[in-house]
Design an enzyme around this catalytic site. Sequence first.
Site, PDB file in Angstrom:
ATOM      1  N   ASP A   1      46.408  36.886  44.022  1.00 39.30           N
ATOM      2  CA  ASP A   1      47.158  36.154  43.003  1.00 39.30           C
ATOM      3  C   ASP A   1      47.629  37.131  41.926  1.00 39.30           C
ATOM      4  O   ASP A   1      48.798  37.164  41.543  1.00 39.30           O
ATOM      5  CB  ASP A   1      46.234  35.080  42.406  1.00 39.30           C
TER       6      ASP A   1
ATOM      7  N   LYS B   1      36.916  44.044  45.860  1.00 40.14           N
ATOM      8  CA  LYS B   1      36.041  44.482  44.771  1.00 40.14           C
ATOM      9  C   LYS B   1      34.623  44.557  45.338  1.00 40.14           C
ATOM     10  O   LYS B   1      33.662  44.036  44.752  1.00 40.14           O
ATOM     11  CB  LYS B   1      36.181  43.463  43.619  1.00 40.14           C
TER      12      LYS B   1
ATOM     13  N   ASP C   1      40.725  47.258  41.160  1.00 39.78           N
ATOM     14  CA  ASP C   1      41.204  47.841  39.894  1.00 39.78           C
ATOM     15  C   ASP C   1      41.957  49.146  40.156  1.00 39.78           C
ATOM     16  O   ASP C   1      43.001  49.411  39.548  1.00 39.78           O
ATOM     17  CB  ASP C   1      40.067  48.040  38.886  1.00 39.78           C
TER      18      ASP C   1
ATOM     19  N   TYR D   1      38.823  30.130  44.211  1.00 40.66           N
ATOM     20  CA  TYR D   1      39.836  29.075  44.173  1.00 40.66           C
ATOM     21  C   TYR D   1      39.418  27.832  44.948  1.00 40.66           C
ATOM     22  O   TYR D   1      40.164  26.873  45.008  1.00 40.66           O
ATOM     23  CB  TYR D   1      41.155  29.581  44.754  1.00 40.66           C
TER      24      TYR D   1
END
Length: 380
Positions: free
Chosen positions: A271, A201, A247, A134
């Site tokens: 987000d 992640k 995930d 971002y």
Amino acid sequence: MRKTVYWIEGDGIGPDVWKSARPVIDEAIRLSYGDERGFDWRELPAGEKALRESGKLLPEETLEALRGAELAIKGPLGTPVGTGFRSLNVTLRQTLDLYACIRPIRYFEGIESPVKHPERVNMIVFRENTEDVYAGIEYKAGTPEAAKLIAFLHEELGANVDASAAVGIKPMTEKGSRRLVRAAIRHALAQGLPSVTLVHKGNIMKFTEGAFRQHGYDVAREEFGDRTTTEADAAPGKLIIKDRIADAMFQEALIRPEQYSVLATPNLNGDYISDALAAQVGGLGLAPGVNMSEKLAFFEATHGTAPSLAGKDRANPGSLILSGALMLEHIGWNEAAERIYKAVNAAIARRAVTEDLAAQMAGAQTVGCTAFGEIIAGLL
Ligand code: NAI
């Protein structure tokens, strides 16, 4: 004790929801503490109102006041089209270094949800707000900038990127990761919550997201070692710090939401997961939020200006009211906050709600923005 609270009315439905929300917040404080505590509200100009009055969307006096403030709360601010101004919200976030975006997600009985047990969700997401993909460092495919970067990566670092690729950069710092996790741990300890989960992640993005995970565990051990433990050790009476790959976390949120309390996440994961969780409880329209720097906690209704409802007494003031409750919790005025949560619950249980909620509740009666605020105030 009195606290100064700076407030920005906001555009569109801002005036509608404020008229309804502020009396609820003040009344919750009065009922909890009599005259012993209270807010001194100070309005700051911003948005269309400020543009009309002073010709500026974000006057310097507003930024100056916010730089010295501890507590502020805002209604929605529109992004004016055609003025060259990107977004007031982004400007505020960057100028004031509001690095943590915090969204609590809880279920309100009676709201239609897509899952069987929405009541098992009671989480609060701490999302890093300034770094990650971002940061806005990206180059369009086929541009000289993209070509230059791709050539540099190849020649200097031996990394092969397809020449036709668009390229983005994902900067994440130790400082940025640590301060976000620190804020999450502080909140969990202050509120007596059971765990903080680092959502990352890191199995794929080892030096950005993997480092986020490591910095998170380091902060817990170095700065809160006597009050935190890990999932493996699980020392009783201590805050558990655990981590989940992003995930897997989405599955866990659906299958075992009751095992999660505070989530600490990099920008992009946060987000996604905050909106997914809000949708899981059917509560996007009721979601409160806060953006925080080291000094300032800047609360906000998370919805936009809803121009088609503006000035019509039809908007739902719930998000702003719950943001007020979050502010009360933040300063430790928990009795007043709890009163608001109970009253919102009770109001929804009565099934007389604003039209956006009525659309999600079979057989509910639609009331206006003012009436909904009055119903909540009456149930405090
Ligand atoms: P929006 O949130 O204003 O509207 C989306 C939908 O939700 C509309 O159907 C609207 O009527 C409904 N809605 C939103 N808040 C509601 C409420 N309190 N009660 C009942 N219904 C409600 O999002 P949109 O249309 O994308 O954006 C409109 C403007 O708001 C834009 O200028 C955008 O930049 C700005 N915006 C500002 C935000 C902020 O200040 N935090 C957040 C999101 C958008």
